[in-house]
Enzyme design. Sequence first.
Site, PDB file in Angstrom:
ATOM      1  N   GLU B 183       0.822  -1.219   0.000  1.00 42.61           N
ATOM      2  CA  GLU B 183       0.000   0.000   0.000  1.00 42.61           C
ATOM      3  C   GLU B 183       0.851   1.262   0.000  1.00 42.61           C
ATOM      4  O   GLU B 183       2.063   1.226   0.185  1.00 42.61           O
ATOM      5  CB  GLU B 183      -0.902   0.008   1.222  1.00 42.61           C
ATOM      6  CG  GLU B 183      -0.238  -0.387   2.524  1.00 42.61           C
ATOM      7  CD  GLU B 183       1.037   0.303   2.869  1.00 42.61           C
ATOM      8  OE1 GLU B 183       1.026   1.561   2.885  1.00 42.61           O
ATOM      9  OE2 GLU B 183       2.058  -0.370   3.136  1.00 42.61           O
ATOM     10  N   GLY B 325       6.757  -0.196   2.891  1.00 39.76           N
ATOM     11  CA  GLY B 325       5.452  -0.534   2.320  1.00 39.76           C
ATOM     12  C   GLY B 325       5.560  -0.692   0.824  1.00 39.76           C
ATOM     13  O   GLY B 325       6.587  -1.178   0.327  1.00 39.76           O
ATOM     14  N   GLU B 326       4.479  -0.331   0.084  1.00 40.39           N
ATOM     15  CA  GLU B 326       4.470  -0.428  -1.392  1.00 40.39           C
ATOM     16  C   GLU B 326       4.582  -1.856  -1.889  1.00 40.39           C
ATOM     17  O   GLU B 326       4.866  -2.069  -3.061  1.00 40.39           O
ATOM     18  CB  GLU B 326       5.655   0.332  -2.021  1.00 40.39           C
ATOM     19  CG  GLU B 326       5.726   1.791  -1.794  1.00 40.39           C
ATOM     20  CD  GLU B 326       6.984   2.409  -2.443  1.00 40.39           C
ATOM     21  OE1 GLU B 326       7.649   1.716  -3.230  1.00 40.39           O
ATOM     22  OE2 GLU B 326       7.263   3.579  -2.145  1.00 40.39           O
ATOM     23  N   ALA B 327       4.465  -2.850  -1.007  1.00 38.48           N
ATOM     24  CA  ALA B 327       4.670  -4.258  -1.360  1.00 38.48           C
ATOM     25  C   ALA B 327       6.131  -4.590  -1.618  1.00 38.48           C
ATOM     26  O   ALA B 327       6.425  -5.631  -2.215  1.00 38.48           O
ATOM     27  CB  ALA B 327       3.815  -4.676  -2.561  1.00 38.48           C
TER      28      ALA B 327
END
Lengths: 360, 360
Positions: B183, B325-327
């Site tokens: 995310e 984050g951001e995968a």
Amino acid sequence: MTKLSKDQSLIAENCAAISHIDTAIQDKVRKQQAKLTKPEGSLGRLEDLAVHIAGIRQKRDPTLINNLVVVVAADHGIAQQGISAYPPVVTKQMMENFINQGGAINVLGKSIGARLVLIDAGINNGNFEDSPVVSLSIGQGTDDFTHGPAMTRKNAEKAVAAGITFFNNELQNNQIDIVACGEMGIGNTTSAAAITAAITGKKPQIVTGRGTGIDDFTYKKKISAIEQALKINIFDPEDAISLLSALGGYEIAVMAGIYIGAARNRVPIIIDGVISSVAALIAVILEPKISEYLISSHLSPEPAHQIILDRMNLIPLLDLELRLGEATGAALGLSLCISACKLLNEMATFTDAQVAGKIT
Amino acid sequence: MTKLSKDQSLIAENCAAISHIDTAIQDKVRKQQAKLTKPEGSLGRLEDLAVHIAGIRQKRDPTLINNLVVVVAADHGIAQQGISAYPPVVTKQMMENFINQGGAINVLGKSIGARLVLIDAGINNGNFEDSPVVSLSIGQGTDDFTHGPAMTRKNAEKAVAAGITFFNNELQNNQIDIVACGEMGIGNTTSAAAITAAITGKKPQIVTGRGTGIDDFTYKKKISAIEQALKINIFDPEDAISLLSALGGYEIAVMAGIYIGAARNRVPIIIDGVISSVAALIAVILEPKISEYLISSHLSPEPAHQIILDRMNLIPLLDLELRLGEATGAALGLSLCISACKLLNEMATFTDAQVAGKIT
């Protein structure tokens, strides 16, 4: 003063040629990382990894494209005593399996696009003439170190020198951006545990593990063998050659040589499990600056591994309960190194991407 | 009995359609792994991973070729209070950065050959019409949950349903062997910490971390905001929709929906850091069997993360101090999943390679 042998000279010269890594470049890389579109430090150990590799390579934008994975194999006299879950012939059979692309390291090496080189450092009945195996064979396995030294000092030096020469030659023919090292050798966790005990003074039962998966009876036999080896052999924890001679394996000595060659040529070294880590400590005893070139890929369940890594102040990247060797953990670590460098080189900066920075 | 809304029905039907994973297939895979040329269990957690994925996919030889990485982004009303190190506009700016291939997840996704899909779940002034961004936008960010619920129950249900529908649609157009979720959303560690406190009853100062890197003053403000949110909002730890409504983020709700969709279609789910893990726990509250489909990629330094993973009995694969984050962590975990499956499928057996087995 005694005249040095050819092998002794080669080892001494290559160790003397090893420099510290470049901390000025590392500062520049840290500054560049602060400009990339992510909170500072939010890529954690991947940022440290890129900085580490940049300092070794003396490049602000190191790329890992020509990646070498080496598996060094040898047999151990002690294996004849049945201290392993597998018979000694498996060393040779697994090398054949690697040649035929059937091993775990073949799968992982291919997956990350690394070039795999197999080395025979002293396999029983090793005969790989019509194969891609590089023969540096020092002998038909080591001698049983419960009866005397595993190898002569001369052979220990010969094996280390062979590793150095191998790496220097490789580098003349191929670019090498990083090297990952692992091994194959039935009985070699016994040798690694014995060397760990010899260096650290820790008791055999503390440093000895179950290797490929031995039962209680075999485990006790393994510990006894190490106790016996430590009792009857002469070594000095500060004399790496004496440790190799008394308790070593040819693959351990050759790996130590490869590490010297890599550090001498500013190539980052990814170490694998307990055996390749013991080889790294042997190299570090020969030349302490080598520790700056080491990246620990993973922690194995072998108890000696944590002890050896602590000794070199190395923190492993992965802890996946891997205990196979063959450079399998090192290959996974290599994949993280590749990612770390790509992130440094390919991410946008706050300025380029027009992303607002931190609120001051 | 009240009639269910369209969104409520969709959620209920998809949750009801989720089966247990296939343990019979898993037994067969364990037997196959024992035949491969390595000591049993010596590939540690990589062996467990392959077994896990096989049980989800109901395949003895699962391959991970069509790999989807999803980044879901949304804004948070609470961010207006300055509880983050970055201004709220960064959510939108980072989405633009992802569109332009400049983010860390772009680099990592490309490196592992995954397909990246970006979702706008509710970005302030989100306007991505001429871009590949999938718009599931529920609103212009959530409301500030220190003044009342972050979103209505209806919008919470709408967001979860949108995630489910997204995944089901994706699967009609593309094969998906595995999905990794992450995310982007300024303020979302505050929401994740608040939900963690609400579910576990732990105090805000225990579950709250420094997010993107806030100072002491902002950290205290962040804890106070969570305390206030927990005080003024009504929720029930066993009612996932109430948690999302009171304390959620749209990206958290959409991710929970994607997890439901994935589990319903027997697609393994790799979760990323604390926010995507909170979304997973929301999904697990909705349907406990979803926990069988989850793979935890890494442990972040956010204190809520370990608490949330423990709650789901998940052990992360990596611990690299990632907190972006951001995968990004999920992408690295995906790389390990790919390796795990390749090892299962591509290694030689003892019989084929004519390697001697264990001494009995």
